[in-house]
Design an enzyme around this catalytic site. Structure first.
Site, PDB file in Angstrom:
ATOM      1  N   LEU A  40      36.304  19.499   2.479  1.00 12.07           N
ATOM      2  CA  LEU A  40      36.388  20.875   2.015  1.00 12.07           C
ATOM      3  C   LEU A  40      34.977  21.404   1.820  1.00 12.07           C
ATOM      4  O   LEU A  40      34.071  20.660   1.429  1.00 12.07           O
ATOM      5  CB  LEU A  40      37.136  20.963   0.677  1.00 12.07           C
ATOM      6  CG  LEU A  40      38.603  20.528   0.666  1.00 12.07           C
ATOM      7  CD1 LEU A  40      39.164  20.639  -0.749  1.00 12.07           C
ATOM      8  CD2 LEU A  40      39.432  21.348   1.627  1.00 12.07           C
ATOM      9  N   ASP A  41      34.789  22.693   2.085  1.00 10.94           N
ATOM     10  CA  ASP A  41      33.500  23.304   1.798  1.00 10.94           C
ATOM     11  C   ASP A  41      33.229  23.200   0.296  1.00 10.94           C
ATOM     12  O   ASP A  41      34.153  23.264  -0.520  1.00 10.94           O
ATOM     13  CB  ASP A  41      33.501  24.783   2.194  1.00 10.94           C
ATOM     14  CG  ASP A  41      33.682  24.979   3.692  1.00 10.94           C
ATOM     15  OD1 ASP A  41      33.389  24.033   4.438  1.00 10.94           O
ATOM     16  OD2 ASP A  41      34.120  26.073   4.094  1.00 10.94           O
ATOM     17  N   ARG A  42      31.963  23.048  -0.040  1.00 13.14           N
ATOM     18  CA  ARG A  42      31.618  22.992  -1.458  1.00 13.14           C
ATOM     19  C   ARG A  42      32.091  24.272  -2.156  1.00 13.14           C
ATOM     20  O   ARG A  42      31.964  25.364  -1.615  1.00 13.14           O
ATOM     21  CB  ARG A  42      30.105  22.835  -1.626  1.00 13.14           C
ATOM     22  CG  ARG A  42      29.709  22.648  -3.076  1.00 13.14           C
ATOM     23  CD  ARG A  42      28.270  22.190  -3.200  1.00 13.14           C
ATOM     24  NE  ARG A  42      27.946  21.936  -4.603  1.00 13.14           N
ATOM     25  CZ  ARG A  42      27.007  21.112  -5.003  1.00 13.14           C
ATOM     26  NH1 ARG A  42      26.310  20.434  -4.121  1.00 13.14           N
ATOM     27  NH2 ARG A  42      26.752  20.935  -6.280  1.00 13.14           N
ATOM     28  N   THR A  44      35.151  24.948  -2.704  1.00 12.13           N
ATOM     29  CA  THR A  44      36.578  25.115  -2.419  1.00 12.13           C
ATOM     30  C   THR A  44      37.337  24.102  -3.256  1.00 12.13           C
ATOM     31  O   THR A  44      37.009  22.919  -3.265  1.00 12.13           O
ATOM     32  CB  THR A  44      36.877  24.864  -0.930  1.00 12.13           C
ATOM     33  OG1 THR A  44      36.135  25.788  -0.148  1.00 12.13           O
ATOM     34  CG2 THR A  44      38.350  25.032  -0.630  1.00 12.13           C
ATOM     35  N   ARG A 156      37.060  31.332   6.475  1.00 13.82           N
ATOM     36  CA  ARG A 156      35.994  32.175   5.949  1.00 13.82           C
ATOM     37  C   ARG A 156      35.492  33.162   7.001  1.00 13.82           C
ATOM     38  O   ARG A 156      35.372  34.364   6.740  1.00 13.82           O
ATOM     39  CB  ARG A 156      34.841  31.302   5.439  1.00 13.82           C
ATOM     40  CG  ARG A 156      35.246  30.399   4.298  1.00 13.82           C
ATOM     41  CD  ARG A 156      34.202  29.336   3.980  1.00 13.82           C
ATOM     42  NE  ARG A 156      32.974  29.913   3.444  1.00 13.82           N
ATOM     43  CZ  ARG A 156      31.938  29.196   3.056  1.00 13.82           C
ATOM     44  NH1 ARG A 156      31.972  27.869   3.146  1.00 13.82           N
ATOM     45  NH2 ARG A 156      30.860  29.782   2.584  1.00 13.82           N
TER      46      ARG A 156
END
Length: 572
Positions: A40-42, A44, A156
């Site tokens: 996961l993106d930081r 998130t 995104r």
């Protein structure tokens, strides 16, 4: 924390924490197995799945690669008004020149009778996201997303391209929010052992729903105790690795002084909070945010509740440099406003390097915490180097260079008091200034422009002012945004190129300039231009000009450059 790929200098990610938890829970001496297939993106939140046994790993790998895993997300966005309540976003994505993902422009349909070229646009990968509106309030909306494909930053970039960027997204133009308002709500897959369909859900969507209802609170966060506590808790969690550094890190990396809250970068405008060992220093920046005294007291109470021994207060005027006396008690009380007092002077650790600080001695404490990563860099490149540290303050850069093996350091500052405290920092680090080391580390109480002019040949020669011929392998420039001495006035926004020109004349062949500036009104792009122009005006050739990384505890305001800009210039 990142879900994987921890920073090398301070490893800390979800994979490491889960392994540590499993090892402690099960009493294992050996690091447990953990198969990683998802990231996961930081910032998130939500569900992440790992394989705990090798026999489960192959099944998970096959499902992820074969797109048999269904991933549902929830996103809080702005700009969805007037759009369909259900739609499918289908785009070709590619990596742009800036390293971010972008949507490949759609090709126009060919004229009638002309055959369309086969294949997809160059470099693009198909991304499909199914969107359904869960809740809507004016321009803001809460969207359910099903990611049919799994491209980097897929949701995104696609939502931003559709005109509804995710709130708190600094990369793709999202509106302000405490963090990226993206939540991995559910993941569905076949159980590796039984084959039965398994769905794991995380229903915790409170932060997204709060933003949908209230939008960006701005300074109103200080009027809502629950929102204030949530913002402080998020900042504390982001500094988890630094906060436990003294317990977890090897001796040479231990850090007990760092920034806990960085103003708008942590959704707390006008407030910076620094950790110094067991004490906090709260800095309130001038502005109408603090016109209400109740806000200030509420913030101090909530900081006190974090459990530190004491809290000191600094009231930051718009231009602290123009003050004659920065030790005025109404600006910087000499005693803590909450809790117990710290010793008058004590040492904190920065990457294992001791630095002496004084929390009750005016607006300054003795060290600028936003330079920690730059000092680590200087320490790593200073072996046998001759280093000049200009605007040296208490000489922390010089100490870092000396610990890194510098053959010579020169610390230049107009303040005799600051240089005396620099000597204390050398002593605290165990670096001898006399005996066999005499002359290796020197301190010059002089206007930095005058010193550079003298070193570079611009000063007048005479019986009492003979130019000293000396060049350096590394010059560190860290001037205040504004300063005045008896000889001149310096404004970073207009004079920085002149400073670089003088510095380039005393840098030896192949030498480097580490140029830093904390002027809030100066963009990173303009700052780079100043450095480039200064090097060229000195008649030197620039081999490399690169931005230095920002400190992890100094997140910039959303969509804006960080306050501290640093570049490394390498000369031929």
């Amino acid at each position: 924390m990142p879900s994987q790929s921890a920073q090398p200098e301070r490893p800390d990610d979800l994979v490491m924490r889960v392994r540590a938890f499993l090892a402690e829970r099960d009493g294992r001496a050996k690091e447990p197995y953990l198969g990683v297939h998802q990231r996961l993106d930081r910032d998130t939140s939500g569900v992440v799945v790992f394989a705990k046994r090798p026999e489960a790993n192959a099944s998970l790998a096959k499902q992820f690669e074969g797109r048999d895993v269904e991933k549902r997300y929830l996103a809080a966005v702005q700009g969805w008004s007037g759009r369909s309540r259900e739609t499918t976003l289908s785009d070709e994505l590619r990596r742009g020149e800036d390293g971010l993902m972008e949507v490949v422009p759609r090709q126009k349909a060919p004229p009638r009778g002309v055959r369309a070229p086969k294949g997809r646009p160059s470099g693009g990968q198909r991304a499909v996201t199914h969107v359904r509106v869960r809740t809507q309030k004016e321009e803001r909306a809460l969207l359910d997303l099903i990611l049919e494909t799994g491209r980097m930053h897929q949701a995104r970039v696609q939502l931003a391209h559709a005109g509804a960027p995710i709130a708190g997204d600094p990369l793709y133009g999202g509106p302000r929010a405490p963090r990226l308002m993206l939540h991995a709500a559910q993941i569905s897959l076949a159980h590796p052992k039984t084959g039965k369909r398994l769905s794991i859900r995380d229903p915790h969507t409170g932060p997204l729903e709060f933003w949908l209802k209230n939008g960006d609170l701005g300074a109103r966060v200080y009027d809502d105790v629950a929102a204030l506590d949530a913002a402080l808790a998020l900042a504390v969690e982001r500094r988890w690795g630094l906060g436990r550094s003294a317990e977890r890190d090897p001796e040479e990396r231990r850090t007990t002084a760092f920034r806990l809250v960085n103003e708008e970068g942590d959704a707390l405008p006008g407030l910076a909070v620094d950790v110094y060992g067991e004490h906090l220093v709260a800095q309130l920046y001038a502005g109408d945010v603090w016109d209400d005294a109740a806000r200030r007291e509420r913030v101090l109470d909530r900081l006190d509740a974090l459990g530190f021994d004491g809290v000191y207060l600094k009231m930051r005027p718009k231009q602290a440099n123009v003050l004659v006396d920065t030790r005025r008690d109404e600006l910087a009380p000499s005693t803590p406003v909450r809790g117990q007092a710290a010793p008058e002077a004590f040492d904190v650790l920065e990457e294992g390097m001791p630095v002496r600080v004084r929390l009750g001695d005016g607006l300054s404490t003795g060290v600028f915490l936003d330079q920690r990563s730059n000092r680590r860099f200087v320490r790593g490149i200073s072996e046998s180097a001759r280093v000049a540290n200009l605007f040296s303050y208490t000489c922390a850069f010089s100490v870092a260079a000396a610990l890194g093996g510098a053959s010579r350091t020169v610390s230049v500052d107009a303040s005799v008091t600051a240089l005396e405290r620099g000597r204390e920092n050398f002593a605290a680090a165990g670096i001898e200034l006399g005996g066999n080391n005499a002359g290796a580390h020197t301190f010059v109480a002089e206007d930095c422009f005058a010193w550079l002019a003298r070193m570079g040949g611009g000063g007048k020669e005479g019986p009492g002012n003979r130019r000293k011929a000396e060049s350096f392998d590394l010059l560190v420039l860290d001037p205040p945004s504004y300063s005045s001495t008896k000889k001149r006035r310096f404004v970073a926004e207009s004079d920085y190129d002149e400073l670089v020109t003088l510095a380039a004349k005393v840098v030896g062949p192949g030498g480097k300039i580490l140029a830093c500036c904390n002027h809030r009104g100066l963009t990173r792009t303009k700052f780079r231009r100043f450095v480039l122009a200064g090097v060229r005006a000195a008649g030197r050739e620039l081999l490399q000009l690169k931005d230095m990384p920002d400190g992890s505890d100094f997140p910039p305001p959303l969509g804006r450059d960080p306050h501290m800009k640093s570049v490394l210039a390498v000369l031929r």
